[in-house]
Design an enzyme around this catalytic site. Sequence first.
Site, PDB file in Angstrom:
ATOM      1  N   CYS A   1     -19.654   0.661   6.377  1.00 36.57           N
ATOM      2  CA  CYS A   1     -19.897   1.531   7.545  1.00 36.57           C
ATOM      3  C   CYS A   1     -21.270   1.337   8.177  1.00 36.57           C
ATOM      4  O   CYS A   1     -21.370   0.832   9.290  1.00 36.57           O
ATOM      5  CB  CYS A   1     -19.721   2.983   7.144  1.00 36.57           C
ATOM      6  SG  CYS A   1     -18.087   3.310   6.481  1.00 36.57           S
TER       7      CYS A   1
ATOM      8  N   LYS B   1       0.836  -1.196   0.000  1.00 31.64           N
ATOM      9  CA  LYS B   1       0.000   0.000   0.000  1.00 31.64           C
ATOM     10  C   LYS B   1       0.879   1.257   0.000  1.00 31.64           C
ATOM     11  O   LYS B   1       0.630   2.218  -0.725  1.00 31.64           O
ATOM     12  CB  LYS B   1      -0.902  -0.017   1.240  1.00 31.64           C
ATOM     13  CG  LYS B   1      -2.208   0.685   1.021  1.00 31.64           C
ATOM     14  CD  LYS B   1      -3.104   0.591   2.221  1.00 31.64           C
ATOM     15  CE  LYS B   1      -4.272  -0.342   2.002  1.00 31.64           C
ATOM     16  NZ  LYS B   1      -5.168  -0.403   3.159  1.00 31.64           N
TER      17      LYS B   1
END
Length: 443
Positions: free
Chosen positions: A269, A35
């Site tokens: 979420c 990443k």
Amino acid sequence: MRITVIGTGYLGATHAACMAELGHEVLGLDILPEKVAALSAGNVPMYEPGLEELLRGHLAGMEGSTGRLRFTTSWEEVGAFGEVHFVCTNTPQRRGEFACDMSYVESAFDLLAPHLDRPVLVVGKSTVPVGSADRLALRLAERAPAGEAAEVAWNPEFLREGYAVEDTLHPDRLVIGVRSDHAEEVLRELYAPLLEQGTPLVVTDFPTAELVKTAANSFLATKISFINAMAEVCEASGADVVQLSGALAYDARIGGRYLNAGLGFGGGCLPKDIRAFMARAGELGADQALTFLREVDSINMRRRSRMVELAREQCGGGFLGRRVAVLGAAFKPDSDDVRDSPALNVAGQIQLQGAQVTVYDPKAMDNARKLFPSLSYADSALEAAEGAHVVLHLTEWQEFRTMDPEALGRVVGERRILDGRNVLDPVVWRGAGWTYRALGRPS
Ligand code: UGA
């Protein structure tokens, strides 16, 4: 200011680039070297409009950039660099439980602590169960050489995927949970450009700041499930939920946002946050206060089953040997995120019941393939629809909203479309010879 951002996922990568945009020197840390390598090369590992341009505009070593933004895997470097450290690690749902998994947040605090040997502010942005900040502050002071001079603040994040940059640079409000005037001053200075543009600042204690976040997501989920519950009643009574929500929206006390009936909410979420909130309320002995969230969750899940039923009806009562086209795999448009995606959930259920399901999404194909390798994937909406007995419109990308019913009609087996997001115009589709059905609308 010199700030660090720990955890460079959705939230962290956006926060890091936006803080550089506000003029700060930023060092981002991730434990995943791949990443860090991608971000350092100017590549954002997910689809988020505007983020890559912003990253490249500030990335050190990139031609024409301000050079204010770098990434690393070294905790030592982070400790030496930062005056303010933001913790942006994720808090997914624990396997087999409603509660959230705090291990990434805890390990971020624990790995940072030994490198804090002077006064600093560590600001949590992750969505955490109420009471976490208190506990983490104690733990940090015990483990950091600076002791209590390594102070904690809580600053929840309200960004939406697809609008992450806009929401960070022009937020509706900033909420900061602090324990000292010093912490408030530091955060006021850090966010000065946002405060100057008139962003409201709410200064609270730790538990209130943590709760603002979970309460906001719970309210949004409740609003969506409310209108989807109305859709169920519309289906039973022959009423039209789109007209109903349009009429409700004129009442300024209700408002029309998050009042779109359809396949309901998904993503990384809303679903996990309402569950974690119920679990935490249970621990606090306040479970009764949130039992309604269980209903919110159930209504949401029932929409997925209802879509499967509608599709089965359109396939003549069974899926065996039928071809079903699914338009949309992301949990919402302008995102490549497939976590708890209602579209993929429906596609998976139908496939398991014997249909040949072909999925197309403008951006989420790679992620969808990883999660559901057994589904078939096409390179366009037209290709997915070839020979289909029914077309399911499940994520409202712009390219689907503006689809030409005639062009699609030429490739399908039968002109039948189910609009899971209530955005296609039934008059236009029916006019082109399609059987149009939607959730909460008369047939
Ligand atoms: C949500 C919140 O909106 C953000 O404020 C919050 O910061 C974020 O969670 C988070 O906790 O990180 P997000 O998950 O990006 O943001 O997605 P939303 O835009 O809120 O959409 C959630 C789901 O609700 C999507 O599946 C969408 O299709 C669905 N939805 C939304 C509806 O079904 N109907 C609506 O009227 C609105």
